[in-house]
Design a protein around this motif. Structure first.
Motif, PDB file in Angstrom:
ATOM      1  N   MET A   1      10.851  21.728  23.242  1.00 26.88           N
ATOM      2  CA  MET A   1      10.707  22.016  21.817  1.00 26.88           C
ATOM      3  C   MET A   1       9.678  23.122  21.643  1.00 26.88           C
ATOM      4  O   MET A   1       8.557  23.006  22.100  1.00 26.88           O
ATOM      5  CB  MET A   1      10.242  20.760  21.064  1.00 26.88           C
ATOM      6  CG  MET A   1      10.182  20.947  19.552  1.00 26.88           C
ATOM      7  SD  MET A   1       9.687  19.453  18.703  1.00 26.88           S
ATOM      8  CE  MET A   1       7.917  19.646  18.718  1.00 26.88           C
ATOM      9  N   THR A   2      10.082  24.204  21.004  1.00 27.29           N
ATOM     10  CA  THR A   2       9.148  25.302  20.777  1.00 27.29           C
ATOM     11  C   THR A   2       8.724  25.383  19.315  1.00 27.29           C
ATOM     12  O   THR A   2       7.653  25.874  19.000  1.00 27.29           O
ATOM     13  CB  THR A   2       9.782  26.644  21.188  1.00 27.29           C
ATOM     14  OG1 THR A   2      11.020  26.804  20.470  1.00 27.29           O
ATOM     15  CG2 THR A   2      10.074  26.660  22.679  1.00 27.29           C
TER      16      THR A   2
ATOM     17  N   GLU B   1      16.816  25.039  10.108  1.00 30.09           N
ATOM     18  CA  GLU B   1      16.908  26.300  10.861  1.00 30.09           C
ATOM     19  C   GLU B   1      16.119  26.234  12.166  1.00 30.09           C
ATOM     20  O   GLU B   1      16.515  26.830  13.170  1.00 30.09           O
ATOM     21  CB  GLU B   1      16.398  27.459  10.000  1.00 30.09           C
ATOM     22  CG  GLU B   1      17.307  27.812   8.834  1.00 30.09           C
ATOM     23  CD  GLU B   1      16.658  28.813   7.880  1.00 30.09           C
ATOM     24  OE1 GLU B   1      15.544  29.300   8.207  1.00 30.09           O
ATOM     25  OE2 GLU B   1      17.255  29.102   6.821  1.00 30.09           O
ATOM     26  N   THR B   2      15.001  25.515  12.161  1.00 32.69           N
ATOM     27  CA  THR B   2      14.195  25.418  13.387  1.00 32.69           C
ATOM     28  C   THR B   2      14.833  24.506  14.430  1.00 32.69           C
ATOM     29  O   THR B   2      14.468  24.561  15.609  1.00 32.69           O
ATOM     30  CB  THR B   2      12.791  24.858  13.092  1.00 32.69           C
ATOM     31  OG1 THR B   2      12.911  23.493  12.662  1.00 32.69           O
ATOM     32  CG2 THR B   2      12.075  25.677  12.038  1.00 32.69           C
ATOM     33  N   GLY B   3      15.750  23.639  14.014  1.00 27.70           N
ATOM     34  CA  GLY B   3      16.336  22.676  14.935  1.00 27.70           C
ATOM     35  C   GLY B   3      15.540  21.393  15.071  1.00 27.70           C
ATOM     36  O   GLY B   3      15.890  20.522  15.862  1.00 27.70           O
ATOM     37  N   LEU B   4      14.465  21.252  14.295  1.00 29.71           N
ATOM     38  CA  LEU B   4      13.674  20.018  14.351  1.00 29.71           C
ATOM     39  C   LEU B   4      14.384  18.855  13.668  1.00 29.71           C
ATOM     40  O   LEU B   4      14.149  17.689  14.002  1.00 29.71           O
ATOM     41  CB  LEU B   4      12.306  20.239  13.696  1.00 29.71           C
ATOM     42  CG  LEU B   4      11.324  21.121  14.460  1.00 29.71           C
ATOM     43  CD1 LEU B   4      10.114  21.452  13.602  1.00 29.71           C
ATOM     44  CD2 LEU B   4      10.886  20.431  15.746  1.00 29.71           C
ATOM     45  N   VAL B   5      15.219  19.159  12.680  1.00 32.44           N
ATOM     46  CA  VAL B   5      15.995  18.123  12.003  1.00 32.44           C
ATOM     47  C   VAL B   5      17.465  18.528  12.019  1.00 32.44           C
ATOM     48  O   VAL B   5      17.813  19.685  12.274  1.00 32.44           O
ATOM     49  CB  VAL B   5      15.519  17.879  10.553  1.00 32.44           C
ATOM     50  CG1 VAL B   5      14.047  17.500  10.520  1.00 32.44           C
ATOM     51  CG2 VAL B   5      15.780  19.087   9.667  1.00 32.44           C
ATOM     52  N   ALA B   6      18.317  17.553  11.736  1.00 27.16           N
ATOM     53  CA  ALA B   6      19.756  17.800  11.738  1.00 27.16           C
ATOM     54  C   ALA B   6      20.392  17.047  10.578  1.00 27.16           C
ATOM     55  O   ALA B   6      19.883  16.021  10.124  1.00 27.16           O
ATOM     56  CB  ALA B   6      20.368  17.342  13.064  1.00 27.16           C
TER      57      ALA B   6
ATOM     58  N   GLY C   1      18.353  15.247  19.937  1.00 28.91           N
ATOM     59  CA  GLY C   1      18.103  15.600  21.332  1.00 28.91           C
ATOM     60  C   GLY C   1      16.642  15.636  21.732  1.00 28.91           C
ATOM     61  O   GLY C   1      16.327  15.800  22.916  1.00 28.91           O
ATOM     62  N   LEU C   2      15.712  15.469  20.781  1.00 29.41           N
ATOM     63  CA  LEU C   2      14.288  15.506  21.110  1.00 29.41           C
ATOM     64  C   LEU C   2      13.924  14.304  21.982  1.00 29.41           C
ATOM     65  O   LEU C   2      14.351  13.179  21.726  1.00 29.41           O
ATOM     66  CB  LEU C   2      13.435  15.493  19.845  1.00 29.41           C
ATOM     67  CG  LEU C   2      13.515  16.738  18.951  1.00 29.41           C
ATOM     68  CD1 LEU C   2      12.704  16.529  17.688  1.00 29.41           C
ATOM     69  CD2 LEU C   2      13.028  17.967  19.703  1.00 29.41           C
ATOM     70  N   ARG C   3      13.111  14.534  23.001  1.00 32.83           N
ATOM     71  CA  ARG C   3      12.703  13.467  23.921  1.00 32.83           C
ATOM     72  C   ARG C   3      11.192  13.518  24.157  1.00 32.83           C
ATOM     73  O   ARG C   3      10.629  14.589  24.452  1.00 32.83           O
ATOM     74  CB  ARG C   3      13.427  13.592  25.271  1.00 32.83           C
ATOM     75  CG  ARG C   3      14.924  13.325  25.201  1.00 32.83           C
ATOM     76  CD  ARG C   3      15.208  11.871  24.866  1.00 32.83           C
ATOM     77  NE  ARG C   3      16.632  11.581  24.807  1.00 32.83           N
ATOM     78  CZ  ARG C   3      17.360  11.608  23.694  1.00 32.83           C
ATOM     79  NH1 ARG C   3      16.781  11.951  22.538  1.00 32.83           N
ATOM     80  NH2 ARG C   3      18.632  11.314  23.723  1.00 32.83           N
TER      81      ARG C   3
END
Length: 393
Positions: free
Chosen positions: A1-2, A48-53, A74-76
């Motif tokens: 995660m960036t 947009e950041t991909g932190l949420v869906a 997909g965050l782990r």
């Protein structure tokens, strides 16, 4: 995660989704002080950041249906709880649900290099099981005082060779992700707060009785660590003036009289002195005793084992009574390996606290065993790193 949240509003949204699970835009709007248009902007930026869906349509509240939002599936996160005699390693998703969990015996006195080789091996086994391809962050708990901003243990009494070791930096390099480090009892408190017995309590104490004894202090929903990170080190509060020598170098500390190591020592002395046939038989069979042997002997009705538990509970209760009078918590949670001693221990602690502290402090004070057991530490470790990741960069 960036990616990291860009502001406090985004951080608040991420934590609401972590603690409450998937939710609709409308329900999130009920919990955060933003206009509908500003909320939509912040959620769209998080998408947009991909932190949420997006997570489908929410149930209708009348009118146009809202969309559900969830943390990126997909965050782990890796949670590591290092104790004096064992280590727990778990993988969670961003909502802190445990997807895989391993426990292995381990002696923290072997030093950080040996211990972390074992931790990394366990993490690799979890990856190989398919629950994670990699880790977006890791939280680590250790059984000693930690200088929190740097993630460095400082003069830990039961951890020879760990003083000043750069845990955070070393593991971050090995794992390739951000790492946060804290005292293990603080993580136990965070775990019980997230998914255990302290879910609805803002001010509470979490006492861990393992090889040693420590206390997590939660104030207003946040762990209180003190100026340098040593808050809650109650195992080294004096319980007996000029008493037994303690591993910290002082005399008469609570930890010198109770906790796994002290209990095992006293049980072996009772067995050799002929005060307990049950403990003597167990000592002859295995060559040494542990808190689990005392618990088993107590369950079999052994009077000496029961006395050892009650005496330890009474001494611990005396210290907790002082904390209760000072802090006035809404809950006291008792956890750690020695809680296998169960309700005999809990009854002794309760009796002492209710007897010593003022009625105003204890009139509505529950003193209970933790709910999560070994999962408390790894859940708290995952929460620790998620707090970091879900804070503005």
């Amino acid at each position: 995660m960036t990616a990291r949240p860009a502001n406090a509003h985004q951080a608040r949204l991420l934590r609401l989704l972590r603690d409450g699970g998937p939710n609709s835009r409308a329900q999130l709007g009920d919990q955060i002080d933003l206009s509908r248009s500003k909320l939509a902007v912040e959620i769209d930026r998080l998408l947009e950041t991909g932190l949420v869906a997006a997570d489908g349509l929410a149930a209708s509240r009348g009118g146009r249906r809202s969309h559900n939002i969830r943390l990126a599936p997909g965050l782990r996160l890796l949670g590591v709880d290092i104790g004096a005699t064992s280590v727990d390693v778990a993988v969670t998703n961003a909502e802190l649900e445990i997807l895989g969990h391993l426990n292995q015996p381990m002696d923290v006195r072997e030093g950080p290099v040996a211990v972390f080789e074992q931790v990394l091996d366990m993490a690799a086994k979890l990856r190989a099981s398919g629950v994670a391809e990699g880790f977006d962050g890791a939280g680590i708990g250790v059984p000693g005082p930690v200088r929190f901003p740097e993630g460095v243990p400082v003069a830990p009494p039961i951890m020879p060779g760990w003083d000043g070791f750069p845990v955070r930096e070393a593991l971050s390099q090995e794992l390739g992700c951000p790492v946060m480090v804290d005292n293990d009892v603080n993580l136990m408190a965070m775990g019980e707060q997230h998914a255990g017995v302290a879910r609805s309590v803002k001010d509470f104490l979490c006492v861990k009785i393992g090889t040693g004894i420590g206390c997590g202090i939660v104030v207003g929903g946040e762990v209180y660590r003190g100026t340098t990170g040593s808050a809650g080190d109650i195992g080294h509060i004096q319980a007996e003036p000029d008493g037994r020598p303690c591993a910290c170098g002082n005399h008469g500390c609570l930890e010198a009289y109770f906790g796994g190591a002290a209990l095992a020592r006293d049980a072996e002395a009772a067995a050799r002195d002929g005060r307990s046939a049950e403990l003597a038989a167990r000592l002859e069979e295995v060559g040494s005793l542990a808190a689990t042997d005392v618990a088993a002997a107590a369950s079999a009705g052994d009077a000496t084992a029961l006395d050892l538990i009650r005496e330890g509970g009474t001494r611990t209760g005396q210290v907790i009574a002082g904390l209760v009078s000072f802090f006035n918590p809404g809950l006291v949670v008792i956890g750690g390996g020695v809680t296998g001693l169960g309700h005999t221990l809990l009854a002794a602690i309760r009796t002492q606290v209710y007897r010593q502290s003022l009625p105003l402090a204890t009139g509505n004070l529950p003193i209970v065993l933790g709910e999560l057991g070994p999962a408390a530490g790894v859940t708290g470790a995952a929460r620790l790193i998620s707090d970091h990741l879900f804070s503005p960069a």
